[in-house]
Scaffold this motif. Structure first.
Motif, PDB file in Angstrom:
ATOM      1  N   GLU A 173       0.830  -1.212   0.000  1.00  0.00           N
ATOM      2  CA  GLU A 173       0.000   0.000   0.000  1.00  0.00           C
ATOM      3  C   GLU A 173       0.862   1.259   0.000  1.00  0.00           C
ATOM      4  O   GLU A 173       0.556   2.230  -0.703  1.00  0.00           O
ATOM      5  N   LYS A 174       1.945   1.254   0.772  1.00  0.00           N
ATOM      6  CA  LYS A 174       2.848   2.407   0.810  1.00  0.00           C
ATOM      7  C   LYS A 174       3.481   2.648  -0.559  1.00  0.00           C
ATOM      8  O   LYS A 174       3.559   3.784  -1.034  1.00  0.00           O
ATOM      9  N   ILE A 175       3.938   1.574  -1.193  1.00  0.00           N
ATOM     10  CA  ILE A 175       4.556   1.685  -2.517  1.00  0.00           C
ATOM     11  C   ILE A 175       3.533   2.195  -3.530  1.00  0.00           C
ATOM     12  O   ILE A 175       3.823   3.098  -4.321  1.00  0.00           O
ATOM     13  N   ARG A 176       2.338   1.641  -3.510  1.00  0.00           N
ATOM     14  CA  ARG A 176       1.295   2.051  -4.453  1.00  0.00           C
ATOM     15  C   ARG A 176       0.969   3.542  -4.297  1.00  0.00           C
ATOM     16  O   ARG A 176       0.889   4.272  -5.294  1.00  0.00           O
TER      17      ARG A 176
ATOM     18  N   PRO B 146       0.244  -7.207 -11.141  1.00  0.00           N
ATOM     19  CA  PRO B 146      -0.007  -8.374 -10.289  1.00  0.00           C
ATOM     20  C   PRO B 146       0.348  -8.163  -8.815  1.00  0.00           C
ATOM     21  O   PRO B 146      -0.187  -8.853  -7.948  1.00  0.00           O
ATOM     22  N   TYR B 147       1.231  -7.214  -8.508  1.00  0.00           N
ATOM     23  CA  TYR B 147       1.633  -6.978  -7.121  1.00  0.00           C
ATOM     24  C   TYR B 147       0.904  -5.802  -6.487  1.00  0.00           C
ATOM     25  O   TYR B 147       1.123  -5.480  -5.328  1.00  0.00           O
ATOM     26  N   GLY B 148       0.054  -5.120  -7.264  1.00  0.00           N
ATOM     27  CA  GLY B 148      -0.747  -4.027  -6.735  1.00  0.00           C
ATOM     28  C   GLY B 148       0.038  -2.765  -6.417  1.00  0.00           C
ATOM     29  O   GLY B 148      -0.386  -1.957  -5.606  1.00  0.00           O
ATOM     30  N   GLU B 149       1.179  -2.570  -7.104  1.00  0.00           N
ATOM     31  CA  GLU B 149       2.035  -1.419  -6.810  1.00  0.00           C
ATOM     32  C   GLU B 149       1.840  -0.249  -7.778  1.00  0.00           C
ATOM     33  O   GLU B 149       2.433   0.814  -7.579  1.00  0.00           O
TER      34      GLU B 149
ATOM     35  N   LYS C 235       6.929   2.679 -16.756  1.00  0.00           N
ATOM     36  CA  LYS C 235       7.452   1.762 -15.737  1.00  0.00           C
ATOM     37  C   LYS C 235       8.095   2.582 -14.641  1.00  0.00           C
ATOM     38  O   LYS C 235       8.792   3.560 -14.916  1.00  0.00           O
ATOM     39  N   ILE C 236       7.860   2.200 -13.407  1.00  0.00           N
ATOM     40  CA  ILE C 236       8.490   2.853 -12.260  1.00  0.00           C
ATOM     41  C   ILE C 236       9.485   1.885 -11.646  1.00  0.00           C
ATOM     42  O   ILE C 236       9.162   0.726 -11.364  1.00  0.00           O
ATOM     43  N   ASP C 237      10.710   2.370 -11.448  1.00  0.00           N
ATOM     44  CA  ASP C 237      11.768   1.594 -10.807  1.00  0.00           C
ATOM     45  C   ASP C 237      12.195   2.310  -9.531  1.00  0.00           C
ATOM     46  O   ASP C 237      11.992   3.520  -9.381  1.00  0.00           O
ATOM     47  N   TYR C 238      12.834   1.564  -8.634  1.00  0.00           N
ATOM     48  CA  TYR C 238      13.191   2.065  -7.309  1.00  0.00           C
ATOM     49  C   TYR C 238      14.705   2.006  -7.113  1.00  0.00           C
ATOM     50  O   TYR C 238      15.302   0.945  -7.191  1.00  0.00           O
ATOM     51  N   TYR C 239      15.289   3.164  -6.861  1.00  0.00           N
ATOM     52  CA  TYR C 239      16.736   3.275  -6.692  1.00  0.00           C
ATOM     53  C   TYR C 239      17.061   3.880  -5.330  1.00  0.00           C
ATOM     54  O   TYR C 239      16.201   4.477  -4.679  1.00  0.00           O
ATOM     55  N   ASP C 240      18.329   3.765  -4.949  1.00  0.00           N
ATOM     56  CA  ASP C 240      18.781   4.495  -3.766  1.00  0.00           C
ATOM     57  C   ASP C 240      18.769   5.985  -4.113  1.00  0.00           C
ATOM     58  O   ASP C 240      18.528   6.371  -5.267  1.00  0.00           O
TER      59      ASP C 240
ATOM     60  N   ASP D 154      14.761  -0.244   0.357  1.00  0.00           N
ATOM     61  CA  ASP D 154      13.387  -0.415   0.823  1.00  0.00           C
ATOM     62  C   ASP D 154      12.459   0.498   0.020  1.00  0.00           C
ATOM     63  O   ASP D 154      12.258   1.655   0.385  1.00  0.00           O
ATOM     64  N   PRO D 155      11.881  -0.007  -1.072  1.00  0.00           N
ATOM     65  CA  PRO D 155      11.026   0.827  -1.917  1.00  0.00           C
ATOM     66  C   PRO D 155       9.816   1.441  -1.203  1.00  0.00           C
ATOM     67  O   PRO D 155       9.249   2.409  -1.697  1.00  0.00           O
ATOM     68  N   ALA D 156       9.438   0.919  -0.063  1.00  0.00           N
ATOM     69  CA  ALA D 156       8.318   1.486   0.688  1.00  0.00           C
ATOM     70  C   ALA D 156       8.725   2.715   1.495  1.00  0.00           C
ATOM     71  O   ALA D 156       7.869   3.463   1.955  1.00  0.00           O
ATOM     72  N   ASP D 157      10.033   2.939   1.653  1.00  0.00           N
ATOM     73  CA  ASP D 157      10.537   4.033   2.481  1.00  0.00           C
ATOM     74  C   ASP D 157      11.003   5.192   1.602  1.00  0.00           C
ATOM     75  O   ASP D 157      12.047   5.101   0.954  1.00  0.00           O
ATOM     76  N   PRO D 158      10.265   6.304   1.584  1.00  0.00           N
ATOM     77  CA  PRO D 158      10.647   7.434   0.726  1.00  0.00           C
ATOM     78  C   PRO D 158      11.942   8.122   1.169  1.00  0.00           C
ATOM     79  O   PRO D 158      12.540   8.853   0.387  1.00  0.00           O
ATOM     80  N   ASP D 159      12.387   7.868   2.380  1.00  0.00           N
ATOM     81  CA  ASP D 159      13.622   8.486   2.854  1.00  0.00           C
ATOM     82  C   ASP D 159      14.869   7.826   2.278  1.00  0.00           C
ATOM     83  O   ASP D 159      15.962   8.389   2.377  1.00  0.00           O
ATOM     84  N   VAL D 160      14.719   6.637   1.684  1.00  0.00           N
ATOM     85  CA  VAL D 160      15.875   5.936   1.112  1.00  0.00           C
ATOM     86  C   VAL D 160      15.654   5.558  -0.358  1.00  0.00           C
ATOM     87  O   VAL D 160      16.454   4.835  -0.933  1.00  0.00           O
TER      88      VAL D 160
END
Length: 109
Positions: A5-8, A57-60, A76-81, A90-96
């Motif tokens: 839910e946080k990622i979405r 499929p992952y609801g993100e 497409k959305i990707d998650y980086y440091d 941790d893609p759910a944490d906007p601080d990182v």
């Protein structure tokens, strides 16, 4: 709220241009279509709400496909440091996490 839910929520905010650690990129195929096309593509990404089990499929809410001016586009959305040198710890944490949204022609995928 769980991590999905946080990622979405963060991905939806990125698509709307309302996230602090986020980048919006277009491929050369999109850029070659001109500034007006890029602007309309960005508007389509922001308005996109056709998430299904097949494309999400992952609801993100991290992928979508749509047509613009008769051409098939993907985003497409990707998650980086935060330095965008490696994947986010941790893609759910906007601080990182720095979210990177890329829009491309389907033919470029």
């Amino acid at each position: 709220m769980n991590n999905t839910e946080k990622i979405r929520l963060q991905n939806d905010a990125l698509r709307l241009g309302m996230v602090r650690n986020g980048l919006f990129h277009v491929t050369s195929g999109i850029a070659d279509q001109g500034a007006g096309f890029v602007m309309r593509a960005r508007q389509q990404v922001a308005a996109y709400n056709n998430f299904t089990l097949d494309n999400d499929p992952y609801g993100e809410h991290d992928f979508g496909a749509f047509e613009l001016d008769g051409q098939k586009l993907f985003f497409k959305i990707d998650y980086y440091d935060l330095e965008t040198r490696a994947g986010s710890p941790d893609p759910a944490d906007p601080d990182v996490t720095c979210r990177v949204l890329t829009v491309m022609l389907a033919s470029e995928y």
